[in-house]
Design a protein around this motif. Structure first.
Motif, short mmCIF file in Angstrom:
data_model
loop_
_atom_site.label_atom_id
_atom_site.label_comp_id
_atom_site.label_asym_id
_atom_site.label_seq_id
_atom_site.Cartn_x
_atom_site.Cartn_y
_atom_site.Cartn_z
N UNK A 97 -12.98 -4.37 -6.30
CA UNK A 97 -13.44 -3.00 -6.36
C UNK A 97 -14.78 -2.88 -5.63
N UNK B 22 0.82 -1.22 0.00
CA UNK B 22 0.00 0.00 0.00
C UNK B 22 0.86 1.27 0.00
N UNK C 157 -5.88 -4.51 -7.75
CA UNK C 157 -6.43 -4.65 -6.41
C UNK C 157 -7.30 -5.88 -6.31
N UNK D 175 1.56 2.55 -3.61
CA UNK D 175 0.58 3.33 -4.37
C UNK D 175 -0.12 4.36 -3.49
N UNK D 176 0.52 4.74 -2.41
CA UNK D 176 0.14 5.86 -1.58
C UNK D 176 -1.22 5.70 -0.90
N UNK D 177 -1.67 4.46 -0.74
CA UNK D 177 -2.89 4.26 0.03
C UNK D 177 -2.55 4.32 1.52
N UNK E 213 0.42 7.63 -10.22
CA UNK E 213 -0.39 6.59 -10.87
C UNK E 213 0.10 6.28 -12.28
N UNK F 243 -0.43 13.08 -7.40
CA UNK F 243 -1.20 11.83 -7.39
C UNK F 243 -1.21 11.20 -8.77
N UNK G 80 -1.83 -0.71 -9.97
CA UNK G 80 -2.09 -1.72 -8.97
C UNK G 80 -3.25 -2.61 -9.39
#
Lengths: 328, 265
Positions: B85, B46, B82, B49-51, B75, B71, B80
């Motif tokens: 969703x 995480x 994931x 990807x800056x979560x 990206x 941001x 990513x």
């Protein structure tokens, strides 16, 4: 034009159109040759047109605010009033109605309502903040809790006041566009224009936010910042509309869903349809509100629910509703 | 593009879940991140990807700390895949994959013919081109996972992060996915549960246990029976050629926390 023509003073749709064009374009022959009576001119230009325009602006504004709130808190039950905007505005408006303008520092009803809306939103935003981020769940819960608090205050004020004030209070709570004048269209018009521009620029980011905060982050969208922007835009828009037209219900909840059923959830298509749909729906509802039981007027909020609810339920039951995520 | 995890710490709810993790992924490398549940794999990913913001250290992609990038630029560098969703308001498969083009557009940018071509290629590469108009919520877990891969591919970023990419996939799609990812030539970091899959496809494997990097190297050197037994609390033998790991549970009395490091295999 139809709305402009219908009412206690007889005007044909063509005459209504002539009045509008005549006021916008100088030098039209029919304005001075006596084919229109001053009464007709006044009824159309000073009462009916502002009213129709306000209905359109309010409908478009509430529908857009609803669509933005739904994606902000990622919840299909969200609507423009979920953050206590309308209950805050009601407290402001009812204070003016019950105690008189002087008691609240000489503010007019519209300004007091707008101030109430902003206070409510500010409280919700402050309560929902944690570690600098707005949590959707906390936004909904603090909005609902504060909404109840404000409603209680409104109810208390209403019940403790003179009987003649109660009708004014109810009229505000249910919403109406009957008090529209050209000058008080300005606020909603500006708010709607700005909001539409902002929303159009954010449409792609809204699609990303819809798939979750983490997913949005991976697509280059800062969910926290976007949510703050959306909260401000939707609140100002709702506050402006409510302060002029009262708490018209149902439009903000349902029109965005209808738009999704029709064109899918991609905001680049949903938002324009939502704005147009909201405007058309509320203009039509207002036309009905003042004709169905003429000469008595039905408060607009009652009509939107009576007409809108069955229509929406019918649409929801159809197969196409899957597109709006209503298939489960 | 080079990825550098430099003494990264992650603290969640006051608890440090990743502690001074450091490793480097060279351009074009496929690195597998393995470790038992709760070892901090996802938390570490995480930060890429800056979560999640690291509580210590830095994550650098292409030489820049990801937190200093905009941001959208972040990206464009890191895509990513994931797990799942959110589908409260559902998009169809095509629209979902098109989201991957978002970081390449300014606010009012319209979809170009190039976007359409990239999306269609991503749909074909993940074998979901026949699902284009289906709503994502109506797909099976495995189909949904392939759509999420297509979305990440459409982002056309030099770095790809996969978080448990294969947990819903059948065996043939697991191998399809890994060889597709391998064939991209991009820098890939994948959190994997299946150690055989990691051994077969990864250039390197990084092992995480209790938030710390405990091993980092070529799969054959790292995924030894000793290390696996100590980290995952399971008995394992290496069989055949090419080697395959065969697992067998440890006796009940041996708990995860007190798994012995045996002297030989």
């Amino acid at each position: 034009m139809v709305s402009g023509a219908v009412g206690s003073v007889e005007v044909t749709p063509v005459q209504a159109a002539q009045v509008v064009v005549g006021h916008l374009v100088p030098g039209m022959p029919w304005m001075s040759d006596g084919s229109l009576t001053p009464l007709q001119d006044q009824a159309v230009w000073q009462f009916r047109i502002p009213r129709v325009l306000l209905a359109g602006l309010a409908g478009a504004g509430l529908a857009l605010a609803g669509a933005l709130m739904q994606v902000t808190v990622r919840n299909p039950l969200a609507e423009p009033y979920i953050l206590g905007v309308s209950s805050g505005a009601s407290v402001g408006a009812v204070l003016v109605i019950v105690l008189g303008s002087a008691a609240v520092g000489g503010l007019s009803l519209n300004v007091a309502a707008f101030a109430g809306a902003l206070v409510a939103c500010g409280c919700v935003a402050a309560l929902a903040r944690k570690n600098g981020a707005l949590s959707p769940t906390r936004m909904i819960l603090s909005g609902v809790a504060l909404g109840s608090l404000f409603s209680a205050i409104t109810s208390y004020l209403t019940i403790s006041t003179d009987a003649q004030n109660v009708v004014s209070v109810l009229f505000f709570l249910l919403g109406s566009v009957s008090a529209a004048t050209m000058p008080n269209l300005l606020g909603p018009a500006i708010a709607l224009g700005v909001s539409c521009a902002v929303a159009a620029g954010l449409a792609r980011s809204l699609n990303a936010l819809m798939t979750g905060d983490e997913s949005a982050a991976s697509l280059g969208v800062d969910a926290t910042r976007l949510r703050a922007v959306l909260l401000v835009v939707a609140s100002l828009l709702t506050g402006t509309v409510v302060s002029v037209a009262g708490g018209i219900g149902f439009v903000g909840l349902v029109v965005p869903h209808v738009a999704r059923i029709c064109v899918g959830a991609d905001h680049r298509r949903t938002l324009p349809v939502t704005v147009l749909g909201g405007a058309v729906f509320l203009m039509a509802a207002d036309l009905l509100a003042r004709t169905v039981a003429a000469p008595t007027e039905i408060p607009l909020g009652i009509l939107t629910a009576i007409v809108g609810a069955p229509f929406f339920l019918w649409l929801m039951r159809r197969d196409g509703a899957d597109r709006a995520g209503l298939g489960r | 593009m080079r990825v550098e995890i430099d003494r990264v710490g992650v603290t969640l709810g006051g608890r440090e879940v990743v502690h001074e993790a450091s490793f480097v992924v060279e351009p074009g490398e496929l690195v597998g991140l393995v470790g038992p549940n709760g070892s901090g794999k996802s938390s570490l990913l995480r930060t890429l990807y800056r979560a999640v913001r690291p509580s210590a250290g830095a994550v650098r992609v292409g030489g820049d700390d990801v937190l200093t990038l905009s941001s959208r630029e972040a990206a464009r560098r890191v895509a990513v895949m994931l797990q799942d969703p959110s589908t409260e308001f559902d998009l169809d498969v095509y629209e979902t994959v098109l989201l991957g083009r978002g970081p390449h557009h300014s606010s009012f940018g319209r979809d170009t013919a190039q976007d359409v071509a990239i999306v269609e290629e991503a749909l074909r590469n993940t074998e979901v081109d026949d699902l284009g108009g289906r709503m994502v919520a109506t797909l099976s877990g495995g189909q949904r996972q392939r759509v999420m891969l297509a979305r990440a591919l459409a982002q056309r970023s030099p770095v790809l992060v996969l978080d448990e990419p294969s947990n819903h996939l059948d065996i043939s799609h697991q191998h399809d996915l890994m060889s597709t990812v391998r064939g991209l030539g991009r820098t890939v970091i994948a959190a994997l549960h299946d150690l055989n899959l990691a051994a077969q496809y990864c250039d390197r494997v990084v092992v995480l246990a209790a938030g710390r990097v405990v091993a980092d190297g070529a799969p054959a050197a790292v995924l030894t029976p000793d290390l696996i037994r100590a980290t995952f609390a399971i008995d394992v033998r290496v069989l055949g050629d090419p080697p395959v790991l065969a697992f067998r549970p440890l006796p009940r009395a041996v708990t995860r926390t007190s798994a012995p490091v045996p002297s030989s295999t």
